[in-house]
Design an enzyme around this catalytic site. Structure first.
Site, short mmCIF file in Angstrom:
data_model
loop_
_atom_site.label_atom_id
_atom_site.label_comp_id
_atom_site.label_asym_id
_atom_site.label_seq_id
_atom_site.Cartn_x
_atom_site.Cartn_y
_atom_site.Cartn_z
NE ARG A 166 8.23 -5.74 -7.24
CZ ARG A 166 7.23 -4.85 -7.20
NH1 ARG A 166 6.76 -4.46 -6.05
NH2 ARG A 166 6.73 -4.35 -8.31
CB CYS B 135 0.75 3.45 -7.78
SG CYS B 135 1.22 1.75 -7.32
CG ASP C 4 8.81 1.95 -7.35
OD1 ASP C 4 7.89 2.62 -7.84
OD2 ASP C 4 8.63 1.01 -6.55
CG ASN D 35 6.19 6.00 -9.03
OD1 ASN D 35 6.49 5.35 -8.02
ND2 ASN D 35 5.00 6.55 -9.17
#
Ligand code: RI2
Length: 318
Positions: free
Chosen positions: A65, A131, A200, A210
């Site tokens: 990722r 989220c 993130d 994010n």
């Protein structure tokens, strides 16, 4: 890799890639744990390839990722003994110990952020979140425990619908929760007192990367004079990216956007699936870390402290 200990790395890389393990903190912990396992399970009679295997493992984990800096930072902090340790047995022990420390500290950070974040929640608040962020939820739970949170509104969060997880967790813990579709955010913002989301990556200038849709929420919050906060452990700050434009945004497959069985029916349609976006620093009221809220000016000092001189350069191969 030569098979010695390749199990935990391949398993973890696959779990992260397929999103069985997701969330910036969890992927950082999973990567660190896998490196620790590789080191502890390594054949002690044959340590000659340890450094090479750790480097290969680090690259394999990082490739899963691209956006969350938690993953890169977790790997670098777990392997930082490689900078100075020549003796393979010492390195093996060091990686194992750093992995154990990283995992346990990062779990503690989430609880501490809960306490620090809850302090910012006003009384009788309706909190909006997006989220599924353990750090933001930690603050929300603590705010609820203190009697400050009246209700949580959370977005469904297309395309993976991680908001469903958030809603279930909140409801199971007795927190009144309302789930909305992502496009209802601006409509509902008039009912919201405070926005709390995870992170993130946060860049050196304070831009937040994010889950996709975060920047629209920040715009709407700003327009409605609702304060907007991000909850982030300090290892989610990037030592190298200055602004959001320096961060690679992960694009995932079109089948996550359209019904996989009907992707062929979408012939001629350009399906795009960027899964993160950039919220400029000016829309963010505070960045809540385990050290408390930190200002934009403090990010550089923090990075120099966490990543001592030369450490990042040493990992330029990563
Ligand atoms: P914690 C998630 O990404 C979300 O964007 C969330 O805000 C962020 O990680 C941080 O989560 P994804 O892995 O570390 O679901 O706070 O794509 O749990």
């Amino acid at each position: 890799m030569d098979g010695k200990g390749s199990g935990p790395i391949e398993r973890t890389a696959d779990d992260i890639l397929s999103m069985r393990v997701r969330g910036a903190g969890r992927i950082g912990r999973a990567a660190s744990r896998a490196l620790g396992e590789l080191a502890s399970d390594y054949d002690r009679g044959n340590l000659g390839n340890l450094s090479y295997d750790l480097m290969e493992a680090a690259s394999a984990l990082l490739s899963t990722r691209p956006t969350a800096v938690s993953l890169r930072n977790a790997i670098i902090l777990t392997l930082s003994g490689m900078v100075s340790l020549d003796d393979p047995e010492e390195l093996r022990e060091d990686v194992f110990k750093r992995s154990r420390d990283f995992v346990s500290h990062s779990e503690d950070f989430v609880s501490i952020i809960g306490r620090k974040g809850a302090a910012l929640i006003p009384d009788d608040a309706t909190v909006l979140t997006h989220c599924n962020s353990s750090a933001a939820l930690s603050a929300i739970y603590e705010g609820f425990r203190l009697g400050k949170v009246r209700r949580v509104i959370n977005t469904e969060t297309r395309p993976w619908r991680q908001g469903h997880i958030t809603s279930r967790w909140l409801a199971r813990n007795g927190v009144p929760v309302t789930m909305i579709v992502d496009s209802a955010v601006n409509h509902i913002m008039k009912d919201v007192d405070i926005v709390m989301v995870g992170a993130d990556t946060i860049t050196r200038c304070g831009d937040l990367i994010n889950k996709i849709g975060t920047s629209q929420i920040a715009l709407s919050a700003g327009e409605n004079s609702v304060s907007f906060h991000t909850c982030a452990e300090t290892y989610k700050f990037s030592p190298t990216a200055y602004a959001g434009a320096d961060v690679t945004i992960e694009d995932r497959g079109p089948e996550e956007v359209a019904d996989p069985l009907k992707v062929e029916d979408m012939e001629g349609v350009d399906l795009r699936n960027p899964v993160f976006d950039v919220t400029p620093a000016r829309f963010i009221d505070s960045m809540i870390t385990e050290r408390g809220p930190i200002s934009q000016e403090e990010i550089g000092i923090l990075m120099d402290e966490i990543f001592p001189h030369g450490l990042i350069d040493h990992f330029s191969w990563l």
